[in-house]
Design an enzyme around this catalytic site. Structure first.
Site, PDB file in Angstrom:
ATOM      1  N   HIS A  63       0.839  -1.205   0.000  1.00 58.64           N
ATOM      2  CA  HIS A  63       0.000   0.000   0.000  1.00 58.64           C
ATOM      3  C   HIS A  63       0.876   1.258   0.000  1.00 58.64           C
ATOM      4  CE1 HIS A  63      -3.151   2.838   1.414  1.00 58.64           C
ATOM      5  NE2 HIS A  63      -2.153   3.333   2.135  1.00 58.64           N
ATOM      6  N   GLU A  64       1.889   1.280   0.870  1.00 61.44           N
ATOM      7  CA  GLU A  64       2.771   2.447   0.942  1.00 61.44           C
ATOM      8  C   GLU A  64       3.543   2.648  -0.359  1.00 61.44           C
ATOM      9  OE1 GLU A  64       2.766   4.628   3.330  1.00 61.44           O
ATOM     10  OE2 GLU A  64       1.315   3.463   4.490  1.00 61.44           O
ATOM     11  N   HIS A 118       1.619   4.455  -3.029  1.00 62.32           N
ATOM     12  CA  HIS A 118       1.695   5.919  -2.998  1.00 62.32           C
ATOM     13  C   HIS A 118       2.886   6.418  -3.820  1.00 62.32           C
ATOM     14  CE1 HIS A 118      -1.535   6.670  -0.235  1.00 62.32           C
ATOM     15  NE2 HIS A 118      -1.016   5.928   0.725  1.00 62.32           N
ATOM     16  N   GLU A 144      -5.613   7.308  -0.820  1.00 60.44           N
ATOM     17  CA  GLU A 144      -5.638   6.094  -0.007  1.00 60.44           C
ATOM     18  C   GLU A 144      -6.388   4.973  -0.716  1.00 60.44           C
ATOM     19  OE1 GLU A 144      -3.971   5.497   2.812  1.00 60.44           O
ATOM     20  OE2 GLU A 144      -3.117   7.483   2.463  1.00 60.44           O
ATOM     21  N   ASP A 202      -4.698   1.432  -1.938  1.00 65.52           N
ATOM     22  CA  ASP A 202      -5.305   0.133  -1.608  1.00 65.52           C
ATOM     23  C   ASP A 202      -5.533  -0.680  -2.879  1.00 65.52           C
ATOM     24  OD1 ASP A 202      -5.343   0.588   1.103  1.00 65.52           O
ATOM     25  OD2 ASP A 202      -7.450   1.176   1.189  1.00 65.52           O
TER      26      ASP A 202
END
Length: 424
Positions: free
Chosen positions: A284-285, A288, A362, A366
């Site tokens: 997930h990070e 970004h 976000e 995801d």
């Protein structure tokens, strides 16, 4: 007829306080609901829900008191002319120690020193109660009073070291900036932000926490494999001892260009026994990063900063504005403070807009992790983080839309399930 700038600013501050208190009351009512949202029934245990509910309600009660005291002090400071009185008082202190009161840099530093002392005194009771009553009551606080005091003095020392050269530079730039003042101020803050982003994780963060390399093993191999598959230039992988202060957990990344680092809280490793769940959080990070969210956010902040300084240059020489707040002179720092107060309406709108964008990011991060095949691990990881951090399970839609930079868990799980079906 002079425009009542100060009265208008105080009035808007009170209006915003009433509006945000209304939202807080809506959220407080949501927190009191005795049952889980339907999406979380069977996913989160009743025991965890009750603990989360108690923790959230304690924080909510504390928030009401803290915000009331804050608006009371801030309004009084402006309305009763405490700010100009304190500015004059700080200038009067300089001759007592043999310094020139006409030197604006020294006068400003004297003023900031007094403000810092006042802030420490007024904030300390709230910090102590939050840390040693609320956080301790719910099992999060791991600090001793000695550690708390030590961290506080480290923060003060850092301010004493870093603030003078930064403040001096800003004052000189404003005094000599001329027609390109906004650009010069922005350029200085841009360079300063890059410097701070570089030195903070290397020099400042280690003053408060211990960072150690993640030991060799399956978890490290899986994270390095994931980073390599995405061409993420991972140079170092750390574990931070967050558990020495709190049992809250998290993970983050930082660094420029080809020098990226990932940091895992030791509490995250302790709470997620399944290593694939931790890797899903990292996916997930990395989403970004891959989707350029950090870059877009940084650019947005730079544009907003430049616009703010542009606005400041338009009002910094307004004699009426300074007089409305009780000042006969026009100090640089005071001008910046007054300007920040006059654009409060815009700041709230911008903050709301940035939260909308952040929540969209976000969802995208995801979805990125789901496309990589981590849906079955990301879902329980998010649930576990929600449980272990005792985050609010029931949220008011207006409150979350206004305040939250991350979507509520219910919305994220729904989106993950929808994306997972599309992927299948």
């Amino acid at each position: 007829m002079a425009i009542p700038y100060m009265e208008t600013v105080v009035g808007f501050m009170i209006v915003m306080y009433i509006f945000e208190t209304y939202l807080d009351m809506r959220q407080h009512s949501a927190l009191k609901l005795p049952s889980l949202p339907k999406t979380l029934v069977g996913v989160i245990s009743q025991e965890k829900f009750e603990k989360s509910r108690a923790y959230s309600l304690d924080k909510s009660h504390f928030h009401f008191v803290h915000e009331f005291v804050t608006i009371l002090m801030d309004s009084a400071m402006l309305f009763f002319g405490i700010l100009p009185w304190f500015w004059k008082l700080s200038g009067g202190f300089l001759p007592m120690v043999g310094l020139d009161p006409e030197n604006e840099i020294l006068h400003t530093l004297s003023f900031l020193a007094g403000v810092m002392i006042w802030s420490q005194i007024t904030d300390l009771p709230f910090s102590l109660y939050s840390t040693f009553v609320i956080e301790t009551r719910h099992g999060f606080n791991k600090q001793t009073i000695w550690m708390f005091i030590r961290d506080m003095f480290k923060g003060i020392l850092l301010s004493v070291v870093l603030a003078p050269p930064i403040v001096a530079a800003i004052i000189v730039i404003v005094q000599k900036g001329g027609p390109y003042l906004a650009i010069y101020l922005w350029a200085f803050m841009f360079i300063l932000s890059l410097v701070m982003m570089t030195i903070y994780p290397v020099l400042i963060a280690p003053l408060f926490n211990k960072f150690t390399p993640l030991p060799d093993g399956d978890l490290r191999e899986k994270i390095e494999k994931l980073a390599s598959s995405l061409k993420f230039p991972l140079t170092k992988l750390f574990v931070v001892d967050g558990s020495t202060r709190s049992s809250h957990s998290n993970a983050y990344m930082y660094g420029f260009f080809k020098n990226k680092r990932i940091v895992l809280y030791d509490t995250l490793i302790q709470q997620c026994k399944n290593e694939d769940e931790i890797v899903a959080v990292i996916a997930h990070e990395l989403g970004h990063w891959k989707l350029n969210h950090t870059t877009y956010s940084f650019i947005a902040v730079q544009i907003l900063t430049l616009l703010q300084f542009g606005g400041y240059t338009l009002v910094r020489n307004s004699t009426d504005l300074f007089r409305s707040f009780g000042f006969d002179t026009q100090p640089v720092l005071i001008g910046l403070i007054i300007f920040q107060h006059t654009v409060i309406p815009l700041q709230h709108l911008v903050s709301f807009g940035l939260n909308l964008v952040s929540r969209a990011f976000e969802f995208q991060a995801d979805a990125f992790a789901v496309k990589l095949g981590y849906a079955k691990d990301l879902r329980p990881a998010l649930v576990k983080l929600q449980e272990e951090n005792l985050s609010a399970m029931n949220t008011d839609p207006l409150y979350s839309a206004y305040h939250y930079s991350h979507p509520p868990l219910v919305e994220r799980l729904r989106a993950i399930d929808g994306q997972d079906k599309k992927t299948d």
